[in-house]
Design a protein around this motif. Structure first.
Motif, PDB file in Angstrom:
ATOM      1  N   ALA A  94       1.001  -1.161  -0.031  1.00 40.06           N
ATOM      2  CA  ALA A  94      -0.044  -0.215   0.011  1.00 40.06           C
ATOM      3  C   ALA A  94       0.845   1.181   0.129  1.00 40.06           C
ATOM      4  N   VAL A  95       0.172   2.337  -0.803  1.00 40.81           N
ATOM      5  CA  VAL A  95       1.202   3.420  -1.021  1.00 40.81           C
ATOM      6  C   VAL A  95       0.290   4.535  -0.212  1.00 40.81           C
ATOM      7  N   GLU A  96       0.786   5.166   0.900  1.00 39.53           N
ATOM      8  CA  GLU A  96      -0.176   6.036   1.374  1.00 39.53           C
ATOM      9  C   GLU A  96       0.719   7.426   1.871  1.00 39.53           C
ATOM     10  N   ILE A  97       0.250   8.672   1.190  1.00 37.79           N
ATOM     11  CA  ILE A  97       0.922   9.760   1.497  1.00 37.79           C
ATOM     12  C   ILE A  97       0.665  10.511   2.922  1.00 37.79           C
ATOM     13  N   ASP A  98      -0.477  10.272   3.446  1.00 39.35           N
ATOM     14  CA  ASP A  98      -0.985  10.926   4.655  1.00 39.35           C
ATOM     15  C   ASP A  98      -0.087  10.344   5.811  1.00 39.35           C
ATOM     16  N   SER A 125       4.672   7.472   1.007  1.00 37.50           N
ATOM     17  CA  SER A 125       5.068   8.326   0.060  1.00 37.50           C
ATOM     18  C   SER A 125       4.057   8.818  -0.790  1.00 37.50           C
ATOM     19  N   ASP A 126       4.220   9.933  -1.460  1.00 35.10           N
ATOM     20  CA  ASP A 126       3.412  10.387  -2.590  1.00 35.10           C
ATOM     21  C   ASP A 126       3.473   9.314  -3.826  1.00 35.10           C
ATOM     22  N   ALA A 127       2.377   8.686  -4.237  1.00 37.09           N
ATOM     23  CA  ALA A 127       2.658   7.766  -5.190  1.00 37.09           C
ATOM     24  C   ALA A 127       3.196   8.408  -6.648  1.00 37.09           C
ATOM     25  N   MET A 128       3.194   9.492  -6.789  1.00 38.92           N
ATOM     26  CA  MET A 128       4.022  10.203  -7.891  1.00 38.92           C
ATOM     27  C   MET A 128       5.437  10.213  -7.939  1.00 38.92           C
ATOM     28  N   LEU A 141      -2.844  -3.584  -9.947  1.00 38.83           N
ATOM     29  CA  LEU A 141      -2.914  -2.393  -9.223  1.00 38.83           C
ATOM     30  C   LEU A 141      -4.397  -2.266  -8.965  1.00 38.83           C
ATOM     31  N   VAL A 142      -4.867  -2.178  -7.796  1.00 37.59           N
ATOM     32  CA  VAL A 142      -6.179  -1.946  -7.407  1.00 37.59           C
ATOM     33  C   VAL A 142      -6.257  -0.916  -6.299  1.00 37.59           C
ATOM     34  N   ALA A 143      -7.162   0.213  -6.610  1.00 35.43           N
ATOM     35  CA  ALA A 143      -7.188   1.164  -5.851  1.00 35.43           C
ATOM     36  C   ALA A 143      -8.229   2.298  -5.923  1.00 35.43           C
ATOM     37  N   ASN A 144      -8.657   2.858  -4.815  1.00 40.51           N
ATOM     38  CA  ASN A 144      -9.715   3.882  -4.802  1.00 40.51           C
ATOM     39  C   ASN A 144      -9.033   5.260  -4.990  1.00 40.51           C
ATOM     40  N   LEU A 145      -8.722   5.790  -6.091  1.00 40.41           N
ATOM     41  CA  LEU A 145      -7.992   6.874  -6.244  1.00 40.41           C
ATOM     42  C   LEU A 145      -8.674   8.245  -5.969  1.00 40.41           C
ATOM     43  N   PRO A 146      -7.683   9.142  -5.496  1.00 43.21           N
ATOM     44  CA  PRO A 146      -8.078  10.503  -5.134  1.00 43.21           C
ATOM     45  C   PRO A 146      -8.687  11.155  -6.403  1.00 43.21           C
ATOM     46  N   TYR A 147      -9.823  11.630  -6.372  1.00 48.78           N
ATOM     47  CA  TYR A 147     -10.280  12.234  -7.662  1.00 48.78           C
ATOM     48  C   TYR A 147      -9.487  13.202  -8.468  1.00 48.78           C
ATOM     49  N   ASN A 148      -8.764  14.193  -7.458  1.00 49.20           N
ATOM     50  CA  ASN A 148      -8.029  15.216  -7.965  1.00 49.20           C
ATOM     51  C   ASN A 148      -6.593  14.832  -8.570  1.00 49.20           C
ATOM     52  N   VAL A 149      -6.021  13.543  -8.286  1.00 51.23           N
ATOM     53  CA  VAL A 149      -4.732  13.153  -8.764  1.00 51.23           C
ATOM     54  C   VAL A 149      -4.939  11.627  -9.774  1.00 51.23           C
ATOM     55  N   LEU A 154      -2.368   7.128 -12.086  1.00 48.76           N
ATOM     56  CA  LEU A 154      -2.664   5.924 -12.684  1.00 48.76           C
ATOM     57  C   LEU A 154      -1.489   5.730 -13.919  1.00 48.76           C
ATOM     58  N   LEU A 155      -1.265   6.853 -14.693  1.00 49.44           N
ATOM     59  CA  LEU A 155      -0.094   6.638 -15.682  1.00 49.44           C
ATOM     60  C   LEU A 155       1.083   6.362 -15.287  1.00 49.44           C
ATOM     61  N   HIS A 156       1.258   7.108 -14.124  1.00 52.07           N
ATOM     62  CA  HIS A 156       2.666   6.883 -13.420  1.00 52.07           C
ATOM     63  C   HIS A 156       2.955   5.571 -12.966  1.00 52.07           C
ATOM     64  N   MET A 157       1.963   5.027 -12.582  1.00 46.49           N
ATOM     65  CA  MET A 157       2.114   3.450 -12.184  1.00 46.49           C
ATOM     66  C   MET A 157       2.211   2.587 -13.291  1.00 46.49           C
ATOM     67  N   LEU A 158       1.467   2.974 -14.184  1.00 49.87           N
ATOM     68  CA  LEU A 158       1.747   1.870 -15.293  1.00 49.87           C
ATOM     69  C   LEU A 158       3.054   1.997 -16.236  1.00 49.87           C
ATOM     70  N   GLU A 159       3.554   3.296 -15.981  1.00 43.45           N
ATOM     71  CA  GLU A 159       4.815   3.764 -16.893  1.00 43.45           C
ATOM     72  C   GLU A 159       6.032   2.959 -16.101  1.00 43.45           C
ATOM     73  N   ARG A 160       5.928   2.881 -14.610  1.00 47.04           N
ATOM     74  CA  ARG A 160       6.999   2.857 -13.776  1.00 47.04           C
ATOM     75  C   ARG A 160       6.762   1.399 -13.437  1.00 47.04           C
ATOM     76  N   PHE A 161       5.886   0.702 -13.679  1.00 45.31           N
ATOM     77  CA  PHE A 161       5.923  -0.812 -12.973  1.00 45.31           C
ATOM     78  C   PHE A 161       5.107  -1.533 -14.178  1.00 45.31           C
ATOM     79  N   PRO A 162       6.009  -1.958 -15.118  1.00 47.58           N
ATOM     80  CA  PRO A 162       5.485  -2.722 -16.367  1.00 47.58           C
ATOM     81  C   PRO A 162       4.910  -4.211 -15.979  1.00 47.58           C
ATOM     82  N   THR A 163       5.254  -4.560 -14.809  1.00 44.88           N
ATOM     83  CA  THR A 163       4.962  -6.011 -14.410  1.00 44.88           C
ATOM     84  C   THR A 163       3.233  -6.106 -14.001  1.00 44.88           C
TER      85      THR A 163
END
Length: 306
Positions: A94-98, A125-128, A141-149, A154-163
């Motif tokens: 889990a990646v959590e910024i708070d 961490s900040d997921a970005m 990748l399964v997530a309830n993504l904050p609407y504002n980001v 999503l695009l960052h995770m897909l680009e960074r983690f090709p698996t």
């Protein structure tokens, strides 16, 4: 859309298998945890906590999480979805910024699903900014993504983690429509094309407002992304293709000849690139597939800006 979602009882639930109601978090549990932590959901952080156990079960089921999967979750919050994912997968990161939520989540896992605590990892961490993850490479990748980001994360995770082979995200309904839109659709745009660079994208259901605390003033939707088995066939780099996409939709009402003038160096140079790519200079970006954007990038004029 109705603010209540019908719930079909799965075979697992009928048999009584799967995570018990006691292990998952309900409305009272969420509010009790939040009160103990002094947490008040904020719009600034896009926090809307899922308080319905049936909804998290449905998300895990729709995501097709398998026992061997290594799942990465962005924005776990108080842990509603995390617990359901842990019950279904081999490992969850889990990646959590708070700060407060990140500090509390491991204890929640230990208290409610102690047998799975060793299969859980937290990245505070900040997921970005995440460039690597602990443990085995993620397969889902399964997530309830904050609407504002939602889209950039999503695009960052897909680009960074090709698996990551399969993704299911819950986002604002309008964002879900944009991600899953096809060429010619009025909401087809930058998110649609860039998501399609990585995956086959489709809407996977709607989520009512009443399953969140606090209830948002917008509806939500599920989006499924299955990574392409073969990448887009092109000699152009991803960054170069995305530069064409950004330019085309920055002035989406203009023809591509005009919209790509800055990218190509001039309208005339843009026309040359478009013709070479087999695309009408009078076409608009909303009509093109990701493969067609790639062809334009391949024919970028010499000397045009990066």
């Amino acid at each position: 859309m109705s603010t209540t979602e019908p719930h079909e009882t799965s075979d697992d639930e009928q048999r009584g298998s799967g995570p018990s109601q006691d292990a998952l978090l309900g409305p009272a549990d969420i509010r009790e945890l939040a009160a103990a932590l002094g947490v008040r959901p904020t719009k600034q952080k896009g926090q809307n906590f899922v308080i319905d156990a049936n909804t998290v079960r449905r998300i895990v089921r729709t995501a097709g999480v398998r026992p061997q999967d290594v799942v990465v979750e962005v924005g776990p919050g108080l842990g509603s979805l995390t617990l359901a994912l842990l019950d279904a997968a081999a490992h969850v990161t889990a990646v959590e910024i708070d700060d407060v939520l990140a500090a509390a989540l491991p204890a929640t896992i230990e208290a409610r699903m102690p047998q799975k605590a060793g299969s859980f990892a937290l990245v505070h961490s900040d997921a970005m900014l995440v460039e690597e993850l602990p443990g085995p490479a993620p397969t889902a990748l399964v997530a309830n993504l904050p609407y504002n980001v939602a889209v950039p994360v999503l695009l960052h995770m897909l680009e960074r983690f090709p698996t990551i082979e399969r993704t299911l995200v819950m986002v604002q309904s309008e964002v879900a429509d944009r991600l899953a839109a096809r060429p010619g659709n009025k909401v087809y745009g930058v998110p649609s094309v860039k998501a399609n660079w990585y995956a086959e994208v489709k809407r996977a259901g709607a989520i009512g407002r009443n399953v969140f605390w606090p209830a948002p003033n917008v509806d939500s939707g599920l989006v499924s992304l299955v990574r392409r088995t073969e990448p887009v066939k092109t000699t152009a780099a991803r960054a170069d293709v995305f530069a064409v996409v950004d330019a085309a939709f920055a002035q989406r009402r203009k023809t591509l000849r005009a919209a790509l003038a800055g990218w190509a160096g001039s309208a005339a140079a843009a026309e040359v690139a478009l013709v070479a790519a087999g695309i009408s200079p009078q076409a608009r970006g909303e009509a093109l597939t990701v493969e067609e954007f790639a062809r334009i990038a391949e024919n970028k004029p010499q000397g045009a800006r990066a």
